[in-house]
Design a protein around this motif. Structure first.
Motif, PDB file in Angstrom:
ATOM      1  N   THR A 123       7.180   3.414  45.439  1.00  0.00           N
ATOM      2  CA  THR A 123       6.835   4.385  44.412  1.00  0.00           C
ATOM      3  C   THR A 123       8.052   5.264  44.122  1.00  0.00           C
ATOM      4  O   THR A 123       9.003   5.329  44.900  1.00  0.00           O
ATOM      5  CB  THR A 123       5.655   5.265  44.838  1.00  0.00           C
ATOM      6  N   ARG A 167      15.317  11.186  39.787  1.00  0.00           N
ATOM      7  CA  ARG A 167      14.387  10.114  40.147  1.00  0.00           C
ATOM      8  C   ARG A 167      14.655   9.698  41.584  1.00  0.00           C
ATOM      9  O   ARG A 167      15.793   9.364  41.942  1.00  0.00           O
ATOM     10  CB  ARG A 167      14.524   8.915  39.216  1.00  0.00           C
ATOM     11  N   GLN A 184       5.605   7.095  39.779  1.00  0.00           N
ATOM     12  CA  GLN A 184       5.571   5.818  39.078  1.00  0.00           C
ATOM     13  C   GLN A 184       5.828   4.670  40.048  1.00  0.00           C
ATOM     14  O   GLN A 184       6.311   4.869  41.158  1.00  0.00           O
ATOM     15  CB  GLN A 184       6.635   5.796  37.971  1.00  0.00           C
ATOM     16  N   ARG A 185       5.526   3.449  39.578  1.00  0.00           N
ATOM     17  CA  ARG A 185       5.877   2.249  40.336  1.00  0.00           C
ATOM     18  C   ARG A 185       6.063   1.091  39.359  1.00  0.00           C
ATOM     19  O   ARG A 185       5.546   1.121  38.231  1.00  0.00           O
ATOM     20  CB  ARG A 185       4.818   1.898  41.380  1.00  0.00           C
ATOM     21  N   VAL A 188       7.496  -0.199  34.387  1.00  0.00           N
ATOM     22  CA  VAL A 188       7.249   0.943  35.260  1.00  0.00           C
ATOM     23  C   VAL A 188       6.133   1.788  34.664  1.00  0.00           C
ATOM     24  O   VAL A 188       6.181   2.145  33.486  1.00  0.00           O
ATOM     25  CB  VAL A 188       8.535   1.774  35.440  1.00  0.00           C
ATOM     26  N   GLU A 189       5.128   2.085  35.468  1.00  0.00           N
ATOM     27  CA  GLU A 189       3.988   2.865  35.004  1.00  0.00           C
ATOM     28  C   GLU A 189       3.708   3.997  35.974  1.00  0.00           C
ATOM     29  O   GLU A 189       4.014   3.912  37.165  1.00  0.00           O
ATOM     30  CB  GLU A 189       2.742   1.983  34.881  1.00  0.00           C
ATOM     31  N   SER A 190       3.121   5.065  35.457  1.00  0.00           N
ATOM     32  CA  SER A 190       2.688   6.160  36.322  1.00  0.00           C
ATOM     33  C   SER A 190       1.436   5.737  37.079  1.00  0.00           C
ATOM     34  O   SER A 190       0.666   4.887  36.614  1.00  0.00           O
ATOM     35  CB  SER A 190       2.409   7.420  35.504  1.00  0.00           C
ATOM     36  N   VAL A 250       5.947  13.370  37.996  1.00  0.00           N
ATOM     37  CA  VAL A 250       5.164  12.148  37.854  1.00  0.00           C
ATOM     38  C   VAL A 250       5.545  11.186  38.966  1.00  0.00           C
ATOM     39  O   VAL A 250       6.683  11.192  39.452  1.00  0.00           O
ATOM     40  CB  VAL A 250       5.397  11.508  36.466  1.00  0.00           C
ATOM     41  N   LYS A 257       3.315   5.139  30.997  1.00  0.00           N
ATOM     42  CA  LYS A 257       4.482   5.672  31.686  1.00  0.00           C
ATOM     43  C   LYS A 257       4.273   7.086  32.209  1.00  0.00           C
ATOM     44  O   LYS A 257       4.894   7.476  33.190  1.00  0.00           O
ATOM     45  CB  LYS A 257       5.706   5.659  30.762  1.00  0.00           C
TER      46      LYS A 257
END
Length: 298
Positions: free
Chosen positions: A224, A217, A269-270, A276-278, A267, A174
């Motif tokens: 992304t 966010r 992320q997607r 959801v991961e960085s 950061v 993340k």
């Protein structure tokens, strides 16, 4: 020992299992600040959990509508972002129309969809099933486009204090590629990329209840998401559902959440498929350089 570090540390993530690391901050007789993984008399303790809590339960909901013929299952998405959903029915008994496999769908922003309608096989007996809904913000079908991010603040130059795969808090999917930049509280933070504001937090003081502190966010057109964390309480200037452009004023930097000192945690992320991961990204210029695109006024 982790060694002497003249840094400010931060953290990020999104709804992941807690992975904790305890860091001790203390000052020696010469006034030198040291961070270590070893306890020392009088040290201040920081427990890092690489996760970011965004309450989506009241914005992505499974609804059950009962009617004469049975029950209809719908999912409502109140977010200003698409949501990747999976509905699985377990323990199904006396039901016609129940899917054999989990139902996957990408639900557009601010929309609702019917996923299944169930009817009792025996009208004299009740339907029985247990629904399991999983979801993650973003559309995993979109492919990220190359983009060099302008520095998302006014002023400086500032210093990168923890980068990708950092020891202290950037150690899960993340937040693995996050960047921490030390800067004074109140530094203007601006959008590094255009998009839609989808989540904000603006009411936390100090460490608060959310490790991310106050944040913004933004989801970009390629799916992304840029996340700006540890912002000053009450400083967020944008609202959910607002479209922003590069350079739009977002907030002011702070020291809220699981933070050991004033800094911005940024950061990208997607959604990679129900999680959801960085992802790796790069700034358009070195962090500690001037001028950047924002210098020259607010």
């Amino acid at each position: 020992m982790l060694g002497r570090i003249f840094l400010f540390l931060g953290l990020c993530g999104l709804a992941v299992p807690a992975m904790a690391l305890t860091i001790y901050k203390y000052t020696d007789p010469n006034g030198v600040v040291t961070y270590s993984d070893q306890a020392a008399p009088g040290a201040q303790v920081f427990v890092f959990r690489d996760r970011m809590v965004e309450q989506l339960d009241n914005q992505v909901q499974l609804e059950t509508r009962k009617h004469a013929g049975g029950e209809t299952l719908l999912v409502r998405n109140d977010l200003f972002a698409p949501v990747d959903i999976e509905l699985k029915l377990e323990g199904v008994r006396n039901a016609v129309g129940a899917p054999d496999k989990p139902i996957r769908w990408v639900l557009p922003p601010r929309s609702k969809i019917r996923l299944a309608t169930l009817a009792p096989r025996d009208p004299n007996q009740p339907l029985k099933y247990t629904p399991r809904l999983r979801y993650a913000m973003g559309d995993p079908r979109l492919i990220p486009k190359p983009y060099d991010y302008p520095l998302p603040w006014l002023g400086g130059p500032f210093r990168l204090t923890q980068g990708a795969n950092g020891k202290y808090s950037h150690f899960t999917p993340k937040g693995r590629y996050a960047m921490d930049i030390a800067m004074p509280v109140g530094t203007p933070i601006v959008a590094a990329r255009g998009g839609m504001v989808v989540k904000i937090e603006n009411s936390q003081s100090g460490r608060g209840t959310n490790p991310a502190g106050n944040f913004v966010r933004i989801i970009h057109d390629d799916g992304t998401m840029g996340v700006y964390l540890h912002l000053m309480k009450g400083s967020v200037k944008v609202r959910e559902g607002q479209r922003v452009e590069v350079g739009t004023a977002l907030a002011r930097s702070g020291n809220t959440g699981n933070s050991t000192g004033p800094h911005l945690h940024f950061v990208v992320q997607r959604n990679v498929g129900l999680t959801v991961e960085s992802i790796p990204f790069q700034f358009a210029q070195p962090v500690n350089s001037l001028p950047n695109f924002a210098v020259g006024g607010e």
